[in-house]
Design a protein around this motif. Structure first.
Motif, PDB file in Angstrom:
ATOM      1  N   LYS A 297       6.737   6.632   0.004  1.00 46.07           N
ATOM      2  CA  LYS A 297       6.404   7.747   0.888  1.00 46.07           C
ATOM      3  C   LYS A 297       4.900   7.996   0.923  1.00 46.07           C
ATOM      4  CE  LYS A 297      10.770  10.288   0.393  1.00 46.07           C
ATOM      5  NZ  LYS A 297      11.405  11.537  -0.086  1.00 46.07           N
ATOM      6  N   GLU A 298       4.169   7.570  -0.092  1.00 40.71           N
ATOM      7  CA  GLU A 298       2.737   7.820  -0.157  1.00 40.71           C
ATOM      8  C   GLU A 298       1.910   6.661   0.399  1.00 40.71           C
ATOM      9  OE1 GLU A 298       1.647   8.902  -4.096  1.00 40.71           O
ATOM     10  OE2 GLU A 298       2.702  10.815  -4.047  1.00 40.71           O
ATOM     11  N   VAL A 299       2.550   5.578   0.774  1.00 37.02           N
ATOM     12  CA  VAL A 299       1.829   4.395   1.236  1.00 37.02           C
ATOM     13  C   VAL A 299       1.637   4.460   2.749  1.00 37.02           C
ATOM     14  CG1 VAL A 299       1.896   1.885   1.430  1.00 37.02           C
ATOM     15  CG2 VAL A 299       2.696   3.001  -0.668  1.00 37.02           C
ATOM     16  N   TYR A 300       0.401   4.231   3.193  1.00 41.62           N
ATOM     17  CA  TYR A 300       0.108   4.206   4.620  1.00 41.62           C
ATOM     18  C   TYR A 300       0.347   2.800   5.173  1.00 41.62           C
ATOM     19  CZ  TYR A 300      -2.139   8.800   4.894  1.00 41.62           C
ATOM     20  OH  TYR A 300      -2.395  10.152   4.902  1.00 41.62           O
ATOM     21  N   ALA A 301       1.336   2.664   6.042  1.00 41.67           N
ATOM     22  CA  ALA A 301       1.578   1.389   6.710  1.00 41.67           C
ATOM     23  C   ALA A 301       0.556   1.206   7.825  1.00 41.67           C
ATOM     24  CB  ALA A 301       2.994   1.337   7.274  1.00 41.67           C
ATOM     25  N   VAL A 302       0.223  -0.060   8.118  1.00 42.83           N
ATOM     26  CA  VAL A 302      -0.756  -0.393   9.147  1.00 42.83           C
ATOM     27  C   VAL A 302      -0.143  -1.418  10.095  1.00 42.83           C
ATOM     28  CG1 VAL A 302      -3.018  -1.404   9.614  1.00 42.83           C
ATOM     29  CG2 VAL A 302      -2.699   0.062   7.624  1.00 42.83           C
TER      30      VAL A 302
ATOM     31  N   LEU B  99      -2.261   0.019   3.621  1.00 43.63           N
ATOM     32  CA  LEU B  99      -3.503   0.276   2.902  1.00 43.63           C
ATOM     33  C   LEU B  99      -3.209   0.408   1.411  1.00 43.63           C
ATOM     34  CD1 LEU B  99      -4.971   2.966   5.314  1.00 43.63           C
ATOM     35  CD2 LEU B  99      -5.858   0.650   5.014  1.00 43.63           C
ATOM     36  N   HIS B 100      -4.076  -0.156   0.567  1.00 41.42           N
ATOM     37  CA  HIS B 100      -3.814  -0.043  -0.870  1.00 41.42           C
ATOM     38  C   HIS B 100      -4.017   1.390  -1.341  1.00 41.42           C
ATOM     39  CE1 HIS B 100      -8.239  -1.426  -1.147  1.00 41.42           C
ATOM     40  NE2 HIS B 100      -8.240  -0.168  -1.530  1.00 41.42           N
ATOM     41  N   PHE B 101      -3.174   1.821  -2.287  1.00 37.68           N
ATOM     42  CA  PHE B 101      -3.210   3.194  -2.795  1.00 37.68           C
ATOM     43  C   PHE B 101      -3.957   3.285  -4.120  1.00 37.68           C
ATOM     44  CE2 PHE B 101       0.828   1.192  -3.921  1.00 37.68           C
ATOM     45  CZ  PHE B 101       0.763   1.220  -5.309  1.00 37.68           C
ATOM     46  N   ASP B 102      -4.317   2.152  -4.712  1.00 38.64           N
ATOM     47  CA  ASP B 102      -5.189   2.117  -5.872  1.00 38.64           C
ATOM     48  C   ASP B 102      -5.870   0.754  -5.883  1.00 38.64           C
ATOM     49  OD1 ASP B 102      -3.421   0.220  -6.887  1.00 38.64           O
ATOM     50  OD2 ASP B 102      -2.867   1.366  -8.661  1.00 38.64           O
ATOM     51  N   LEU B 103      -6.645   0.457  -6.913  1.00 37.08           N
ATOM     52  CA  LEU B 103      -7.339  -0.828  -6.982  1.00 37.08           C
ATOM     53  C   LEU B 103      -6.719  -1.781  -7.988  1.00 37.08           C
ATOM     54  CD1 LEU B 103     -11.064   0.413  -6.835  1.00 37.08           C
ATOM     55  CD2 LEU B 103      -9.554  -0.265  -4.951  1.00 37.08           C
ATOM     56  N   THR B 104      -5.748  -1.296  -8.750  1.00 33.40           N
ATOM     57  CA  THR B 104      -5.157  -2.129  -9.797  1.00 33.40           C
ATOM     58  C   THR B 104      -4.228  -3.190  -9.233  1.00 33.40           C
ATOM     59  OG1 THR B 104      -5.290  -0.282 -11.342  1.00 33.40           O
ATOM     60  CG2 THR B 104      -3.841  -2.082 -11.937  1.00 33.40           C
TER      61      THR B 104
ATOM     62  N   LYS C  23     -12.779   2.431  -1.540  1.00 31.84           N
ATOM     63  CA  LYS C  23     -11.873   3.488  -1.097  1.00 31.84           C
ATOM     64  C   LYS C  23     -10.428   3.034  -1.241  1.00 31.84           C
ATOM     65  CE  LYS C  23     -14.912   5.855   2.173  1.00 31.84           C
ATOM     66  NZ  LYS C  23     -14.965   7.102   1.383  1.00 31.84           N
ATOM     67  N   SER C  24      -9.554   4.018  -1.445  1.00 30.77           N
ATOM     68  CA  SER C  24      -8.110   3.806  -1.431  1.00 30.77           C
ATOM     69  C   SER C  24      -7.501   4.917  -0.585  1.00 30.77           C
ATOM     70  CB  SER C  24      -7.539   3.845  -2.856  1.00 30.77           C
ATOM     71  OG  SER C  24      -8.027   2.756  -3.622  1.00 30.77           O
ATOM     72  N   TRP C  25      -6.225   4.756  -0.262  1.00 29.60           N
ATOM     73  CA  TRP C  25      -5.555   5.711   0.627  1.00 29.60           C
ATOM     74  C   TRP C  25      -4.170   6.024   0.082  1.00 29.60           C
ATOM     75  CZ3 TRP C  25      -8.455   1.561   1.901  1.00 29.60           C
ATOM     76  CH2 TRP C  25      -9.586   1.784   2.692  1.00 29.60           C
ATOM     77  N   ARG C  26      -3.844   7.316   0.063  1.00 29.11           N
ATOM     78  CA  ARG C  26      -2.539   7.731  -0.438  1.00 29.11           C
ATOM     79  C   ARG C  26      -2.091   8.947   0.354  1.00 29.11           C
ATOM     80  NH1 ARG C  26      -1.071   7.706  -6.761  1.00 29.11           N
ATOM     81  NH2 ARG C  26      -2.369   5.854  -6.499  1.00 29.11           N
ATOM     82  N   GLY C  27      -0.896   8.886   0.913  1.00 31.75           N
ATOM     83  CA  GLY C  27      -0.440   9.944   1.807  1.00 31.75           C
ATOM     84  C   GLY C  27       0.202  11.109   1.100  1.00 31.75           C
TER      85      GLY C  27
END
Length: 449
Positions: free
Chosen positions: A59-64, A81-86, A111-115
């Protein structure tokens, strides 16, 4: 701060705020490189399959996708979009292992993205600064100690309040839970991870209702979580609880190594806190969370841990240990609480004033001479009265104004004025230097009254 963004969770900074953020980023880059870490950058997009393979909530992941998406696209090709860098880093290691030297020490600032719901300290678009060390099949434990000290070094150079890195070890916690008869160690960790949010009574109830713990088992688990120490005295306090398990002993020894060395090199900065659980399943040993003293409600500004199998192939396993600084979270608190003050909002140290419009080319010559020596400057666009040009420099925070003129013989003259003190003196464009502290914008803690 800039006005509230029309798109919540995607912060935008004013120029003077960006000076503060750039200062933080520069300090982190410099410190990481001084400790031997190399910089990499991974792509912003990953396949959905790659991002969700560790069980993150989608639910927190932004689809592209393209506006004209192909309905027949295979799920493996769907992007997000990645939600962290790990997770991107784990993929990067596997794909580039043949070109890397292990142990591989990298830092990554992106940058990272989390919804998630925006609030202070949580944005939908945010910058992280990660450092990790990854080995091939094995990774010496001393890197767990070294990474804690790298972060302490970096944060100590920033104009922020005191901070404390709280450290635990998953082996210690899981071994203890197994020793008291609680087999669902991941479930216990998830409950203990909520301790600061809901309190010990509510956590005890969760342990009883969801994991079937007895009152005695819940009391023991909370007793372990209550142990904190700035030195290795926590070892005897854990043993005094009377629980024995091989995994517990292994975790005690590892955590003692981290705290023992850190207490020598950064006393009071790194402490053992056996309530730290870190809810992510891929952590297998040391876990870290870092808090600003007096700002604990902000949450952790730097977290991470040891992962023994985050990256793997059929033939190789790549264990690692890493920490991630929430740059956006940290900078937002620095700005909202006035913890850091920029000396000026623009790079320019000098404004070259115009006596008349015909002198614009000569003013550019002065600017070129200054810039060739690394002195940022700008040339006035119009030959307004000197008072107006000085006010323009003052509004932008430019400390020096350069004046061109002519002597009685018609030879050019140069004078520079410090508009803060009012002092004005002759200057040579080929040799003049501003004081070191004025060469670039500085960021400091505010001075007291």
């Amino acid at each position: 701060m800039a006005r509230k963004a029309s798109l919540s969770g995607f912060p935008e900074l004013l120029p003077e705020e960006r000076v503060v953020e750039n200062h933080v980023l520069d300090v982190l880059r410099r410190t990481f490189e001084l400790h031997g870490f190399s910089s990499i950058e991974t792509r912003s997009l990953e396949t959905v399959e790659q991002l969700l393979r560790k069980g993150e909530i989608d639910k927190e992941v932004y689809a592209v996708s393209r506006l004209q998406e192909d309905d027949g696209a295979r799920s493996a090709e769907k992007l997000a979009l990645h939600f962290d860098l790990t997770v991107p880093f784990a993929r990067y290691v596997v794909e580039n292992a043949g070109h890397l030297s292990f142990p591989f020490m990298r830092y990554q600032i992106q940058k990272s993205w989390r919804g998630e719901r925006p609030q202070e300290g949580r944005a939908r678009e945010f910058t992280q600064a990660d450092i990790d060390v990854v080995g091939e099949d094995a990774l010496p434990f001393r890197y767990d100690v070294a990474l804690a000290l790298v972060i302490v070094d970096a944060l100590s150079q920033l104009p922020i309040p005191d901070f404390v890195m709280r450290v635990n070890n998953r082996k210690l916690s899981e071994g203890f839970y197994l020793g008291i008869g609680l087999e669902d160690t991941a479930g216990v960790l998830r409950s203990i991870d909520k301790l600061e949010k809901i309190g010990p009574a509510a956590v005890a109830q969760l342990l009883r209702e969801e994991l079937g713990a007895t009152d005695e088992q819940a009391e023991a688990a909370l007793g372990l979580a209550a142990i904190r120490a700035e030195d290795t005295s926590f070892v005897e306090r854990v043993r005094a609880l009377g629980v024995r398990h091989e995994l517990l002993e292994e975790g005690l020894a590892e955590l003692a190594e981290v705290i023992g060395e850190a207490s020598k090199r950064a006393p009071g900065r790194v402490v053992a806190d056996l309530s730290i659980a870190r809810g992510l399943d891929y952590y297998t040993g040391t876990v870290y969370e870092t808090f600003l003293v007096g700002h604990e409600q902000l949450g952790s500004i730097c977290s991470g841990g040891r992962y023994d199998a985050l990256a793997a192939t059929q033939k190789r396993t790549y264990p690692g240990v890493g920490l991630s600084i929430g740059v956006t979270r940290l900078v937002a608190r620095m700005l909202s609480q006035g913890l850091a003050v920029p000396s000026r909002k623009v790079p320019s140290a000098v404004l070259v004033a115009l006596t008349d419009d015909a002198g614009w080319s000569a003013a550019q010559d002065v600017a070129d001479a200054l810039r060739s020596r690394g002195i940022a400057c700008e040339v006035s666009a119009t030959a307004a009265k000197f008072g107006k040009q000085i006010k323009y420099a003052d509004r932008r925070g430019i400390p020096f104004v350069w004046f061109l003129g002519e002597d009685e013989s018609g030879a050019p003259t140069h004078e520079v004025k410090d508009i803060r003190s009012g002092e004005q003196a002759p200057a040579d464009p080929a040799a003049w230097e501003p004081p070191h502290e004025d060469l670039r914008p500085r960021v400091t803690a505010p001075t007291g009254d």
